[in-house]
Design an enzyme around this catalytic site. Structure first.
Site, short mmCIF file in Angstrom:
data_model
loop_
_atom_site.label_atom_id
_atom_site.label_comp_id
_atom_site.label_asym_id
_atom_site.label_seq_id
_atom_site.Cartn_x
_atom_site.Cartn_y
_atom_site.Cartn_z
N PHE A 163 13.08 -5.93 4.26
CA PHE A 163 13.06 -4.89 3.23
C PHE A 163 11.89 -3.97 3.53
O PHE A 163 10.73 -4.35 3.40
CB PHE A 163 12.91 -5.47 1.82
CG PHE A 163 12.98 -4.39 0.77
CD1 PHE A 163 14.20 -3.93 0.31
CD2 PHE A 163 11.83 -3.80 0.28
CE1 PHE A 163 14.28 -2.90 -0.63
CE2 PHE A 163 11.88 -2.79 -0.66
CZ PHE A 163 13.11 -2.34 -1.12
N LYS A 223 1.33 0.30 -2.01
CA LYS A 223 1.21 -0.46 -3.25
C LYS A 223 -0.23 -0.63 -3.71
O LYS A 223 -0.82 0.27 -4.27
CB LYS A 223 1.94 -1.80 -3.12
CG LYS A 223 3.45 -1.66 -2.95
CD LYS A 223 4.15 -2.97 -3.05
CE LYS A 223 5.65 -2.86 -2.79
NZ LYS A 223 6.39 -2.06 -3.77
N ASP A 248 4.39 -4.36 8.61
CA ASP A 248 4.59 -3.78 7.28
C ASP A 248 3.91 -4.69 6.26
O ASP A 248 4.45 -5.72 5.88
CB ASP A 248 6.10 -3.66 7.00
CG ASP A 248 6.38 -3.10 5.61
OD1 ASP A 248 5.46 -3.04 4.78
OD2 ASP A 248 7.55 -2.73 5.34
#
Length: 424
Positions: free
Chosen positions: A145, A272, A231
């Site tokens: 994802f 984030k 990531d």
């Protein structure tokens, strides 16, 4: 004039009528947050055990980050990159030294960060590795994802995210996650320019690979002259008990480049928690020999690197280091998994617990198409704890890293209470 919300029912009805139905949230309407707590419109208090998918590692409305936002918002918010500003340079120096890279390219969202890394990797492959233009291949892991842009869903396994959104972007090859042999075979293709991977697959259910997987990924990529892109949008910024998940099992708090167990990617994607939930900020970090392929006019963003965002990000990273949140995540994560394992051993409704630091998941012993995990999350909310299922039968538990040990035990008691009620 904005309509005043007086009840959860009213807020949900407004979203249902006027908003696109692209999410399926729990029916809880939140109005306030502080630290590890959230309050709904009616004033009910909850423990937050999702942390906005790890965006609020520093806790909700952290006062230091809030003060930095307010101060900068009253001074200068946006110039675009048509001009220099007096905050971006200090931020770039701060974040590159913080994570140990030569250069940073700031963007806004996690998906933008991924897209940025993919573009840089392809350009590096053509200009530095000598791959024929338009023939570059980027290897990814199955069940990944990385966002929801057209390019990213081109290499997703989630058919719900892909159906009727094609045609898709070519140039990607999927291999099994946590499988070095599969990676070795894929990298035999001389046109491979990069391997993009999550150190822990969060959305897939907090799937945690073998302890040496990241190290072996780095070694394999280096052997084949392929860029290793990590990531860490969800796993980074102290979430897993180290500054980065690729840090392995070291107790780093911002100096992980000095740790023997640190596995250093060629490119690092952050988002984030880099801004503590106050403002969308993402960043791609790499060394000069990679980042120098990007020239003026070839990539950018009006808001990327804006003074407000980067001032917030610097302060958010300072909070992570000053409050030693990586160590707190490591300590509390161990306690949480121990308590959840006791429940797994005692109750048949639970299958297993897995995770690292304060990024954890409990697998419910039911089929993926059952409503059990959802129903359990509804009951958890009833008792004052907010969590969300993923992949049908998995509940992800990821509280803010400022949680105390007493608060954690309180939350574990709530979880045990719900598990008892669902035990067959």
């Amino acid at each position: 004039m904005m309509e005043t919300i007086n009840s959860s029912k009213q807020a949900i009805a407004l979203e249902d009528e006027f908003g696109a139905h692209n999410y399926h949230p729990l029916p809880v309407v939140l109005a306030k947050g502080e630290g590890v707590f959230l309050w709904d419109v009616e004033g009910k208090k909850y423990y937050d055990f999702l942390s906005a998918y790890s965006a609020v590692n520093q806790g909700h409305c952290h006062p230091r980050i809030k003060d930095a936002l307010i101060e900068q918002a009253g001074t200068l918010t946006l110039t675009s990159r048509a001009f220099y500003n007096n905050i971006l340079g200090p931020f770039e120096k701060y974040i590159t030294e913080y994570f140990g890279f030569d250069k940073v390219l700031p963007m806004n969202t996690g998906a933008e960060g991924v897209e940025t890394a993919l573009k840089i990797a392809r350009k590096w492959g053509y200009e530095k590795k000598g791959v024929p233009e338009n023939e570059g291949v980027i290897v990814v892991a199955e069940n990944n994802f990385h966002g929801r842009t057209t390019t990213v869903i081109s290499f997703s396994n989630d058919e719900n995210a892909r159906k009727n959104f094609g045609p898709f972007t070519p140039g990607f090859e999927k291999i099994a996650y946590d499988d070095i042999e599969a990676l070795e075979r894929a990298l035999e293709n001389k046109n491979v320019v990069a391997f993009l991977v999550e150190p822990i697959q969060g959305e897939a259910g907090v799937y945690t690979p073998a302890v040496d997987y990241m190290r072996r990924v780095a070694e394999t990529c280096k052997k084949h002259n392929v860029l290793f892109i990590a990531d860490e949008i969800q796993t980074g910024i102290a979430r897993t008990g180290s500054l980065l998940a690729v840090c392995g099992n070291c107790s780093c708090e911002g100096h992980c480049e000095k740790q023997e167990t640190y596995t250093r990617p060629d490119m690092l994607i952050l988002g984030k928690a880099i801004s503590g939930g106050f403002y969308p900020v993402s960043a791609v970090l790499a060394d000069n020999h990679i980042m120098e392929v990007i020239k003026p006019g070839q990539h950018g963003s009006t808001f990327g690197g804006n003074p407000l965002g980067v001032k917030v990000a610097m302060t958010a990273l300072e909070v992570i280091r000053d409050e030693r949140l990586a160590l707190n995540a490591r300590k509390l994560g161990s306690i949480f998994r121990e308590r959840m394992q006791l429940l797994v051993d005692k109750y048949k409704i639970l299958k297993l617990v897995r995770g690292k630091g304060l990024l954890n998941a409990v697998v419910v012993n039911d089929s993926q198409d059952s409503s059990t995990a959802w129903d359990m999350c509804m009951k958890l909310a009833e008792y004052g704890l907010l969590a969300k299922p993923t992949h049908g039968n998995i509940i992800r538990f990821a509280p803010p890293l400022v949680m105390t040990e007493d608060q954690l035990h309180d939350c574990c008691d709530i979880i045990e209470k719900v598990v008892k009620e669902f035990e067959r």
